[in-house]
Design a protein around this motif. Structure first.
Motif, PDB file in Angstrom:
ATOM      1  N   HIS A  52       2.985  17.734  -6.762  1.00  0.00           N
ATOM      2  CA  HIS A  52       2.322  17.576  -5.466  1.00  0.00           C
ATOM      3  C   HIS A  52       0.941  16.931  -5.619  1.00  0.00           C
ATOM      4  CE1 HIS A  52       5.613  19.923  -3.933  1.00  0.00           C
ATOM      5  NE2 HIS A  52       5.107  19.917  -2.716  1.00  0.00           N
ATOM      6  N   LEU A  53       0.558  16.609  -6.844  1.00  0.00           N
ATOM      7  CA  LEU A  53      -0.638  15.800  -7.085  1.00  0.00           C
ATOM      8  C   LEU A  53      -0.183  14.364  -7.306  1.00  0.00           C
ATOM      9  CD1 LEU A  53      -1.758  18.676  -7.608  1.00  0.00           C
ATOM     10  CD2 LEU A  53      -3.276  17.648  -9.313  1.00  0.00           C
ATOM     11  N   VAL A  54      -0.651  13.456  -6.462  1.00  0.00           N
ATOM     12  CA  VAL A  54      -0.238  12.055  -6.543  1.00  0.00           C
ATOM     13  C   VAL A  54      -1.359  11.256  -7.203  1.00  0.00           C
ATOM     14  CG1 VAL A  54       0.596  10.056  -5.290  1.00  0.00           C
ATOM     15  CG2 VAL A  54       1.124  12.350  -4.451  1.00  0.00           C
ATOM     16  N   TRP A  55      -1.052  10.664  -8.359  1.00  0.00           N
ATOM     17  CA  TRP A  55      -2.002   9.905  -9.149  1.00  0.00           C
ATOM     18  C   TRP A  55      -1.796   8.415  -8.911  1.00  0.00           C
ATOM     19  CZ3 TRP A  55      -5.345  12.874 -12.210  1.00  0.00           C
ATOM     20  CH2 TRP A  55      -5.007  14.224 -12.330  1.00  0.00           C
ATOM     21  N   MET A  56      -2.791   7.622  -9.257  1.00  0.00           N
ATOM     22  CA  MET A  56      -2.709   6.167  -9.129  1.00  0.00           C
ATOM     23  C   MET A  56      -2.966   5.498 -10.473  1.00  0.00           C
ATOM     24  SD  MET A  56      -4.952   5.381  -5.671  1.00  0.00           S
ATOM     25  CE  MET A  56      -6.309   6.526  -5.973  1.00  0.00           C
ATOM     26  N   ASN A  57      -2.312   4.359 -10.693  1.00  0.00           N
ATOM     27  CA  ASN A  57      -2.715   3.449 -11.759  1.00  0.00           C
ATOM     28  C   ASN A  57      -3.673   2.441 -11.116  1.00  0.00           C
ATOM     29  OD1 ASN A  57      -1.123   4.649 -13.771  1.00  0.00           O
ATOM     30  ND2 ASN A  57       0.673   3.477 -13.161  1.00  0.00           N
ATOM     31  N   GLN A  58      -4.955   2.751 -11.191  1.00  0.00           N
ATOM     32  CA  GLN A  58      -5.980   2.010 -10.447  1.00  0.00           C
ATOM     33  C   GLN A  58      -6.293   0.668 -11.104  1.00  0.00           C
ATOM     34  OE1 GLN A  58      -7.956   6.375  -9.413  1.00  0.00           O
ATOM     35  NE2 GLN A  58      -9.125   4.896 -10.571  1.00  0.00           N
ATOM     36  N   ILE A  59      -6.507  -0.357 -10.279  1.00  0.00           N
ATOM     37  CA  ILE A  59      -6.719  -1.716 -10.801  1.00  0.00           C
ATOM     38  C   ILE A  59      -7.931  -2.402 -10.171  1.00  0.00           C
ATOM     39  CG2 ILE A  59      -4.313  -2.056 -11.462  1.00  0.00           C
ATOM     40  CD1 ILE A  59      -3.974  -3.666  -8.837  1.00  0.00           C
ATOM     41  N   HIS A  60      -8.809  -1.662  -9.505  1.00  0.00           N
ATOM     42  CA  HIS A  60     -10.004  -2.237  -8.858  1.00  0.00           C
ATOM     43  C   HIS A  60      -9.610  -3.254  -7.777  1.00  0.00           C
ATOM     44  CE1 HIS A  60     -12.908  -0.372 -11.602  1.00  0.00           C
ATOM     45  NE2 HIS A  60     -12.014  -0.600 -12.548  1.00  0.00           N
ATOM     46  N   SER A  61      -8.619  -2.871  -6.967  1.00  0.00           N
ATOM     47  CA  SER A  61      -8.131  -3.725  -5.899  1.00  0.00           C
ATOM     48  C   SER A  61      -8.534  -3.139  -4.546  1.00  0.00           C
ATOM     49  CB  SER A  61      -6.608  -3.817  -5.956  1.00  0.00           C
ATOM     50  OG  SER A  61      -6.026  -2.557  -5.603  1.00  0.00           O
ATOM     51  N   ALA A  62      -8.076  -3.782  -3.468  1.00  0.00           N
ATOM     52  CA  ALA A  62      -8.236  -3.243  -2.116  1.00  0.00           C
ATOM     53  C   ALA A  62      -6.879  -2.831  -1.555  1.00  0.00           C
ATOM     54  CB  ALA A  62      -8.899  -4.272  -1.212  1.00  0.00           C
ATOM     55  N   HIS A  63      -5.926  -2.552  -2.452  1.00  0.00           N
ATOM     56  CA  HIS A  63      -4.574  -2.201  -2.032  1.00  0.00           C
ATOM     57  C   HIS A  63      -4.480  -0.724  -1.675  1.00  0.00           C
ATOM     58  CE1 HIS A  63      -0.208  -1.284  -2.534  1.00  0.00           C
ATOM     59  NE2 HIS A  63      -0.119  -2.419  -1.872  1.00  0.00           N
ATOM     60  N   VAL A  64      -3.804  -0.437  -0.555  1.00  0.00           N
ATOM     61  CA  VAL A  64      -3.618   0.929  -0.071  1.00  0.00           C
ATOM     62  C   VAL A  64      -2.122   1.223  -0.005  1.00  0.00           C
ATOM     63  CG1 VAL A  64      -4.115   2.559   1.789  1.00  0.00           C
ATOM     64  CG2 VAL A  64      -5.688   0.658   1.355  1.00  0.00           C
ATOM     65  N   GLN A  65      -1.729   2.420  -0.451  1.00  0.00           N
ATOM     66  CA  GLN A  65      -0.318   2.800  -0.452  1.00  0.00           C
ATOM     67  C   GLN A  65      -0.134   4.099   0.323  1.00  0.00           C
ATOM     68  OE1 GLN A  65       2.302   1.086  -2.108  1.00  0.00           O
ATOM     69  NE2 GLN A  65       3.663   2.510  -1.033  1.00  0.00           N
ATOM     70  N   ARG A  66       0.837   4.134   1.210  1.00  0.00           N
ATOM     71  CA  ARG A  66       1.193   5.364   1.915  1.00  0.00           C
ATOM     72  C   ARG A  66       2.146   6.180   1.045  1.00  0.00           C
ATOM     73  NH1 ARG A  66       2.211   6.613   7.858  1.00  0.00           N
ATOM     74  NH2 ARG A  66       3.136   8.689   7.764  1.00  0.00           N
ATOM     75  N   VAL A  67       1.906   7.486   0.947  1.00  0.00           N
ATOM     76  CA  VAL A  67       2.794   8.385   0.199  1.00  0.00           C
ATOM     77  C   VAL A  67       3.099   9.602   1.063  1.00  0.00           C
ATOM     78  CG1 VAL A  67       2.105   7.676  -2.125  1.00  0.00           C
ATOM     79  CG2 VAL A  67       0.802   9.451  -0.957  1.00  0.00           C
ATOM     80  N   ASP A  68       4.347  10.020   1.051  1.00  0.00           N
ATOM     81  CA  ASP A  68       4.755  11.146   1.893  1.00  0.00           C
ATOM     82  C   ASP A  68       5.566  12.197   1.160  1.00  0.00           C
ATOM     83  OD1 ASP A  68       3.693  10.341   4.537  1.00  0.00           O
ATOM     84  OD2 ASP A  68       5.024   8.628   4.274  1.00  0.00           O
ATOM     85  N   GLU A  69       5.913  11.940  -0.110  1.00  0.00           N
ATOM     86  CA  GLU A  69       6.752  12.865  -0.871  1.00  0.00           C
ATOM     87  C   GLU A  69       6.107  13.183  -2.221  1.00  0.00           C
ATOM     88  OE1 GLU A  69       9.490  14.154   0.297  1.00  0.00           O
ATOM     89  OE2 GLU A  69       9.706  12.915   2.110  1.00  0.00           O
ATOM     90  N   PRO A  70       6.380  14.382  -2.767  1.00  0.00           N
ATOM     91  CA  PRO A  70       5.947  14.679  -4.140  1.00  0.00           C
ATOM     92  C   PRO A  70       6.543  13.665  -5.108  1.00  0.00           C
ATOM     93  CG  PRO A  70       6.690  16.668  -3.028  1.00  0.00           C
ATOM     94  CD  PRO A  70       7.079  15.517  -2.147  1.00  0.00           C
ATOM     95  N   ARG A  71       5.857  13.441  -6.231  1.00  0.00           N
ATOM     96  CA  ARG A  71       6.362  12.485  -7.210  1.00  0.00           C
ATOM     97  C   ARG A  71       5.856  12.859  -8.596  1.00  0.00           C
ATOM     98  NH1 ARG A  71       5.385   6.861  -5.615  1.00  0.00           N
ATOM     99  NH2 ARG A  71       5.413   6.359  -7.830  1.00  0.00           N
ATOM    100  N   THR A  72       6.617  12.464  -9.602  1.00  0.00           N
ATOM    101  CA  THR A  72       6.272  12.796 -10.980  1.00  0.00           C
ATOM    102  C   THR A  72       5.636  11.626 -11.715  1.00  0.00           C
ATOM    103  OG1 THR A  72       8.516  12.239 -11.671  1.00  0.00           O
ATOM    104  CG2 THR A  72       8.067  14.547 -11.165  1.00  0.00           C
TER     105      THR A  72
END
Length: 233
Positions: A52-72
């Motif tokens: 239930h913790l959603v992590w990102m592979n950050q790239i110094h962008s202005a990209h936004v992602q919607r997330v609605d489900e748990p993920r591994t």
């Protein structure tokens, strides 16, 4: 709905120097097993399952992602997350950049953005707010926390860079403690948020460079990463 926000420090983990000890970044050269233990401790500490913790592979962008489900697995190649799912925690990892934690408790929308110099200059915070509004949020109901980051007093940059960032993010240009050109990204983001109609803006006063209980890439690399988390209950 209640908006919860947490930022970690260096203390409480199992990572060895120079990542000692609560490193939450999996991309900085630390032992992956230590990072996994630290991330599990973070999840337990805030009372959520690890997926239930959603992590990102950050790239110094202005990209936004919607997330609605748990993920591994981490969301790849993005620097902001938006959710309408209670109990889904959005995580930003930083070691000088600005973690921006946003929430509209009335509408039930939360967001987290990684706003380093490049991302902030390119509009990641504006894009994040736009995505929140698309998900049903209203600017007047959004509250924001700008977490621990390098302060203007310790963020020295070339004159040309200071001018360039100021043109894109007014209010961010400043002078360092040594009276040289500098950037205060949190000041610029604060002003940007208020221009978008968001008036409930809080700023964590801690400077990652000055406060040795926090990780700072500018103070000493390689090093670990702090985590800043936002979720709804």
């Amino acid at each position: 709905m209640v908006i919860r926000r947490v930022s970690t420090t260096r203390a409480g983990g199992v990572s060895a120097p120079p990542y000692d000890s609560f490193n939450l970044g999996d991309h900085v050269g630390d032992d992956p097993e230590a990072v996994a233990v630290n991330r599990a401790r973070l999840a337990k500490g805030i009372g959520l399952a690890p997926d239930h913790l959603v992590w990102m592979n950050q790239i110094h962008s202005a990209h936004v992602q919607r997330v609605d489900e748990p993920r591994t697995s981490a969301v790849d190649a993005t620097d902001a997350l938006v959710t309408t799912t209670p109990g889904l925690a959005l995580v930003v990892v930083t070691a000088d950049c600005v973690p921006v934690l946003l929430g509209d408790a009335r509408a039930g929308v939360a967001a987290a953005a990684h706003a380093g110099r490049v991302g902030a200059q390119n509009g990641v915070v504006v894009r994040t707010v736009e995505a929140m509004i698309e998900a049903g949020a209203h600017p007047e109901d959004i509250s924001a926390l700008l977490g621990p980051a390098v302060s203007g007093a310790n963020y020295e940059v070339p004159e040309a860079m200071a001018a360039e960032v100021e043109a894109a993010l007014p209010g961010s240009r400043t002078l360092t403690a040594r009276r040289t050109p500098g950037l205060d990204l949190r000041a610029g983001i604060d002003r940007q948020l208020r221009a978008l109609g968001i008036t409930a803006v809080a700023v964590d006063p801690r400077c990652t460079v000055a406060d040795r209980t926090l990780f700072s890439h500018r103070r000493g690399a390689p090093t670990g990463r702090l985590a800043s988390v936002v979720w709804m209950e």
